[in-house]
Scaffold this motif. Structure first.
Motif, PDB file in Angstrom:
ATOM      1  N   LEU A 370       1.265  -1.361  -0.091  1.00  0.00           N
ATOM      2  CA  LEU A 370       0.008   0.597  -0.274  1.00  0.00           C
ATOM      3  C   LEU A 370       0.813   1.407   0.322  1.00  0.00           C
ATOM      4  O   LEU A 370       1.988   1.122   1.188  1.00  0.00           O
ATOM      5  N   CYS A 371       0.880   2.162  -0.771  1.00  0.00           N
ATOM      6  CA  CYS A 371       1.145   3.551  -1.051  1.00  0.00           C
ATOM      7  C   CYS A 371       0.136   4.678  -0.691  1.00  0.00           C
ATOM      8  O   CYS A 371      -1.026   4.421  -0.913  1.00  0.00           O
ATOM      9  N   LEU A 372       0.422   5.306  -0.023  1.00  0.00           N
ATOM     10  CA  LEU A 372      -0.870   6.068   0.321  1.00  0.00           C
ATOM     11  C   LEU A 372      -0.414   7.489  -0.033  1.00  0.00           C
ATOM     12  O   LEU A 372       0.608   7.968   0.449  1.00  0.00           O
ATOM     13  N   SER A 373      -0.941   8.515  -0.625  1.00  0.00           N
ATOM     14  CA  SER A 373      -1.193   9.191  -1.373  1.00  0.00           C
ATOM     15  C   SER A 373      -1.695  11.306  -0.038  1.00  0.00           C
ATOM     16  O   SER A 373      -2.821  10.798   0.040  1.00  0.00           O
ATOM     17  N   VAL A 374      -0.628  11.695  -0.066  1.00  0.00           N
ATOM     18  CA  VAL A 374      -0.976  12.407   1.411  1.00  0.00           C
ATOM     19  C   VAL A 374      -0.917  13.838   0.620  1.00  0.00           C
ATOM     20  O   VAL A 374      -0.160  14.716   0.784  1.00  0.00           O
ATOM     21  N   ASP A 375      -2.021  14.226   0.105  1.00  0.00           N
ATOM     22  CA  ASP A 375      -2.712  15.584  -1.053  1.00  0.00           C
ATOM     23  C   ASP A 375      -3.149  16.010   0.043  1.00  0.00           C
ATOM     24  O   ASP A 375      -3.981  16.125  -0.083  1.00  0.00           O
ATOM     25  N   LEU A 531       9.198  -2.040 -11.073  1.00  0.00           N
ATOM     26  CA  LEU A 531       7.999  -2.061 -10.065  1.00  0.00           C
ATOM     27  C   LEU A 531       6.897  -1.301 -10.774  1.00  0.00           C
ATOM     28  O   LEU A 531       7.571  -0.280 -11.443  1.00  0.00           O
ATOM     29  N   GLN A 532       5.665  -1.719 -10.744  1.00  0.00           N
ATOM     30  CA  GLN A 532       4.329  -1.763 -11.433  1.00  0.00           C
ATOM     31  C   GLN A 532       3.810  -0.231 -10.593  1.00  0.00           C
ATOM     32  O   GLN A 532       3.016  -1.582  -9.178  1.00  0.00           O
ATOM     33  N   LEU A 533       3.456   0.744 -10.424  1.00  0.00           N
ATOM     34  CA  LEU A 533       3.241   1.640  -9.825  1.00  0.00           C
ATOM     35  C   LEU A 533       1.552   2.266  -9.777  1.00  0.00           C
ATOM     36  O   LEU A 533       1.906   2.800 -11.032  1.00  0.00           O
ATOM     37  N   THR A 534       0.673   1.713  -9.436  1.00  0.00           N
ATOM     38  CA  THR A 534      -0.533   2.105  -9.959  1.00  0.00           C
ATOM     39  C   THR A 534      -1.261   2.261  -9.341  1.00  0.00           C
ATOM     40  O   THR A 534      -1.739   1.941  -8.001  1.00  0.00           O
ATOM     41  N   GLU A 554      -8.191  -6.316  -6.347  1.00  0.00           N
ATOM     42  CA  GLU A 554      -8.991  -7.583  -7.563  1.00  0.00           C
ATOM     43  C   GLU A 554      -8.347  -6.773  -9.154  1.00  0.00           C
ATOM     44  O   GLU A 554      -7.717  -7.656  -9.444  1.00  0.00           O
ATOM     45  N   LYS A 555      -8.945  -6.212  -9.429  1.00  0.00           N
ATOM     46  CA  LYS A 555      -9.000  -5.534 -11.028  1.00  0.00           C
ATOM     47  C   LYS A 555      -7.102  -5.430 -11.056  1.00  0.00           C
ATOM     48  O   LYS A 555      -6.663  -5.817 -11.535  1.00  0.00           O
ATOM     49  N   VAL A 556      -6.474  -4.442 -10.450  1.00  0.00           N
ATOM     50  CA  VAL A 556      -5.510  -3.514 -10.482  1.00  0.00           C
ATOM     51  C   VAL A 556      -4.647  -4.539 -10.232  1.00  0.00           C
ATOM     52  O   VAL A 556      -3.324  -4.770 -10.799  1.00  0.00           O
ATOM     53  N   ILE A 557      -4.380  -5.695  -9.527  1.00  0.00           N
ATOM     54  CA  ILE A 557      -3.632  -6.735  -8.965  1.00  0.00           C
ATOM     55  C   ILE A 557      -3.253  -7.685  -9.564  1.00  0.00           C
ATOM     56  O   ILE A 557      -2.311  -8.115 -10.345  1.00  0.00           O
ATOM     57  N   LEU A 558      -4.383  -8.240  -9.949  1.00  0.00           N
ATOM     58  CA  LEU A 558      -5.272  -9.624 -10.349  1.00  0.00           C
ATOM     59  C   LEU A 558      -5.153  -9.449 -11.854  1.00  0.00           C
ATOM     60  O   LEU A 558      -4.008 -10.642 -12.666  1.00  0.00           O
ATOM     61  N   GLU A 559      -5.591  -8.526 -12.383  1.00  0.00           N
ATOM     62  CA  GLU A 559      -6.198  -8.836 -13.280  1.00  0.00           C
ATOM     63  C   GLU A 559      -4.267  -7.588 -14.620  1.00  0.00           C
ATOM     64  O   GLU A 559      -4.243  -8.211 -15.301  1.00  0.00           O
ATOM     65  N   ASN A 560      -4.421  -6.472 -14.065  1.00  0.00           N
ATOM     66  CA  ASN A 560      -3.472  -5.401 -14.336  1.00  0.00           C
ATOM     67  C   ASN A 560      -2.241  -5.560 -13.796  1.00  0.00           C
ATOM     68  O   ASN A 560      -1.163  -5.248 -14.495  1.00  0.00           O
ATOM     69  N   ALA A 562      -0.707  -4.471 -10.862  1.00  0.00           N
ATOM     70  CA  ALA A 562       0.254  -3.640  -9.654  1.00  0.00           C
ATOM     71  C   ALA A 562       0.727  -4.145  -8.691  1.00  0.00           C
ATOM     72  O   ALA A 562      -0.028  -5.704  -8.411  1.00  0.00           O
ATOM     73  N   ASP A 563       2.290  -3.181  -8.610  1.00  0.00           N
ATOM     74  CA  ASP A 563       3.146  -4.538  -7.484  1.00  0.00           C
ATOM     75  C   ASP A 563       2.630  -3.455  -6.477  1.00  0.00           C
ATOM     76  O   ASP A 563       2.023  -4.018  -5.254  1.00  0.00           O
ATOM     77  N   ILE A 564       2.576  -2.006  -6.562  1.00  0.00           N
ATOM     78  CA  ILE A 564       2.445  -0.718  -5.563  1.00  0.00           C
ATOM     79  C   ILE A 564       1.026  -0.368  -5.894  1.00  0.00           C
ATOM     80  O   ILE A 564       0.837  -0.185  -7.082  1.00  0.00           O
ATOM     81  N   VAL A 565       0.085  -0.122  -4.619  1.00  0.00           N
ATOM     82  CA  VAL A 565      -1.360   0.168  -5.332  1.00  0.00           C
ATOM     83  C   VAL A 565      -1.340   2.073  -4.816  1.00  0.00           C
ATOM     84  O   VAL A 565      -1.135   1.810  -3.257  1.00  0.00           O
TER      85      VAL A 565
END
Length: 601
Positions: A370-375, A531-534, A554-560, A562-565
């Motif tokens: 998990l990557c947290l985007s602190v906007d 790494l794939q960052l999605t 499920e879509k971004v990791i299993l189908e697409n 992604a390594d880090i979301v």
């Protein structure tokens, strides 16, 4: 000769009279001048390009002279020889070599010594190799080539079938085949292991392993139900390379299955040696999966030899040629096992960029991708949020230029939190200017990003200069990396497939600075060390008012793939950011665990 005579005279090994006699002989007696009668000569490339320049200048005023460069007699680097020859095209006639794939220029000649109608070796060790045509005839004679109606593994029907399983009963054919394949294998210098595709290629791979003195690996078709339950037998290390041996390629599916299992163990496969290429799409399928083949025969070559030697009729030859033109094997889609099925801890060993290594290891240890985007625009709110969720993330993504109360003290406290909770810092700067400007943006100004951000994001639009600028700005700083934007998650973005491919190509030329790619699809790149960052992920699919598209874990990791979301508002705006971070961490890690298990249904 002069130096040798002088040494022998000085040490009284010959008389002064003999020395005078020899010196007089050397002055008066000369060998015939080759350039006056030799249309062409052979030459080693060992001394370097100067030898060609010397031969070329010696031919001044004489039009028709040439050089055959010895390409395979010694263990010299064939690629360097070809490069050397390409720089001197007017003097090069061709190459002395054994293999058709040594060079490709149709304007040069292949000169091959050591040929007789039957295999032999003289008293001085000169080996005379049986040409491939004699092997083709022997394979026909032992019924390894069959004609009729047969079904291939890929499901297509064929009027000709290649069955190499019978050759184990013919040691002379096995030996001859090994010799011919050895010539091809010898051109591949950079590999650590040999692995035969089970089962037909196993005895051939075994013989080649012994001949080239490279360790062999054994791939099982199915894991044992007891013991170690391993698919790959043998001793190896993660990151080592393996050369595959196969008998026949139609679609390439059998080779790819072997590649998949080797990749799962962290082994790298780039090349395969094939006895027969059926020319029905297998080569293209394999190349699309980054596996490149060399073949002893193509089906066209084999059929032409058999027709010429009256082993098959002209009608049968025409039928097979027609079949080859019209029937192609189904396209084998990339399994991507070399990346998405390899565990993070093994991929860490394949990374050339130190930040990528760190991230793979952090994810493995903390069990979070998990990557947290602190906007957020307040430093106080950013730090308070990270105090709550720091233990659940592997990476924090900042937009430092939106912070309204930025100070150097904020950076100090941010780094302390990163050290305490073991996460890295990504400044999502999306650099996109010329190299000199980017270098200043990265190092100077109010934010001095290079001093505290472990990695940054960058567009590839300005070209390779932007990576050189970022790399040179990191001189003296070990752990820095770049995520290149190859795709975006916003609806209607202008990034094209061609742009994406050029971005990946640009990254491959700068491996030490590249941590990975910001992208949406698993087929954007294949290097398991990156790494794939999605971004654009929420627990439920959605789209906001500004065109940002959100997909599920499920879509971004299993189908697409992604390594880090990256998750932002889904956590930041939650009533309990800490509880929501746990939910996202668990959901994302569960998807990753399912992915590497291979149980995607």
């Amino acid at each position: 000769m002069t130096e040798l005579i002088d040494i022998l005279e000085k040490h009284k090994k010959i008389t002064k009279e003999m020395s005078i006699k020899l010196h007089k002989y050397l002055r008066e007696v000369k060998a015939p001048v080759t350039k006056e009668w030799g249309d062409c000569v052979t030459s080693h490339s060992l001394p370097g390009e100067g030898i060609l320049k010397a031969l070329s200048s010696a031919c001044t005023g004489i039009e028709n002279r040439g050089v055959f460069l010895l390409a395979e007699l010694s263990s010299e680097n064939t690629e360097k020889k070809l490069n050397m020859a390409s720089k001197n095209p007017n003097i090069i006639t061709g190459f002395v070599c054994q293999n058709k794939d040594t060079f490709k220029d149709p304007g040069l000649l292949q000169l091959t010594p050591g040929v007789q109608l039957e295999s032999a070796k003289d008293d001085l060790g000169q080996v005379y190799n049986t040409p491939e045509k004699n092997l083709a005839i022997k394979l026909f004679d032992i019924d390894a080539v069959k004609f009729g109606e047969f079904k291939t593994k890929s499901g297509t029907m064929t009027p000709v079938y290649f069955d190499l399983r019978v050759i184990v009963s013919y040691p002379d054919v096995m030996e001859l085949l090994t010799v011919l394949l050895y010539d091809i294998v010898s051109n591949h210098k950079k590999y650590d292991h040999i692995c035969g595709v089970p089962y037909t290629a196993l005895p051939i791979a075994t013989l080649l392993s012994v001949k080239v003195k490279k360790p062999m690996l054994l791939r099982r078709k199915e894991a044992k139900a007891y013991g170690t339950k391993k698919m790959i037998e043998g001793h190896y290390k993660v990151g080592e390379t393996c050369l595959i041996i196969e008998d026949v390629v139609t679609s390439g599916s059998s080779v790819l299955e072997t590649v998949k299992d080797l990749n799962k163990e962290g082994l790298i496969v780039k090349n395969a040696i094939i006895i027969l290429d059926r020319e029905q799409g297998g080569r293209m399928n394999l190349e699309s999966n980054n596996v490149y083949i060399d073949s002893l025969f193509t089906m066209t070559e084999l059929i032409d030899i058999l027709e010429k030697h009256k082993k098959i009729t002209k009608e049968m030859s025409i039928k097979i040629h027609k079949y080859l033109r019209e029937v192609k094997a189904p396209v084998t889609k990339d399994s991507f096992e070399d990346r998405i099925r390899i565990p993070f801890e093994k991929r860490a060993e394949l990374s050339k960029n130190l930040v990528a290594k760190q991230l793979f290891n952090i994810m493995s240890i903390k069990k979070t991708n998990l990557c947290l985007s602190v906007d957020l625009t307040s430093t106080v709110k950013i730090l308070e949020l990270l105090e709550k969720v720091g233990e659940y993330i592997c990476l924090v993504k900042t937009h430092v230029d939106i912070i309204e109360d930025f100070t150097s003290d904020f950076i100090s406290r941010l780094k302390q939190l990163a050290d305490r909770f073991n996460f890295l810092i990504l400044e999502d700067r999306k650099f996109a200017d010329i190299g000199n400007t980017v270098s200043l943006q990265y190092q100077k100004g109010l934010y001095k990003i290079s001093e505290w951000a472990d990695c940054v994001t960058s567009h590839s639009l300005p070209g390779e200069g932007i990576l050189k600028a970022l790399s040179s700005a990191c001189t003296g700083i070990e752990n820095r990396g770049v995520f290149l934007l190859a795709e975006m998650s916003s609806e209607g973005n202008l990034i094209s497939a061609e742009y994406r491919e050029e971005t990946v190509n640009m990254a491959s030329k700068n491996p030490n600075i590249i941590t990975g790619f910001v992208c949406q699809n698993k087929d954007t790149f294949k290097d398991p060390g990156l790494l794939q960052l999605t971004p654009g992920v929420q627990l439920e699919s959605a789209k906001d008012d500004l065109g940002q598209v959100y997909n599920t874990p499920e879509k971004v990791i299993l189908e697409n793939g992604a390594d880090i979301v990256v998750v932002g508002r889904g956590i930041v705006n939650a009533k309990s950011p800490e509880a929501q971070a746990v939910v996202y961490r668990d959901a994302l890690w569960k998807c990753y665990s399912k992915r590497i298990s291979g149980k995607l249904e």
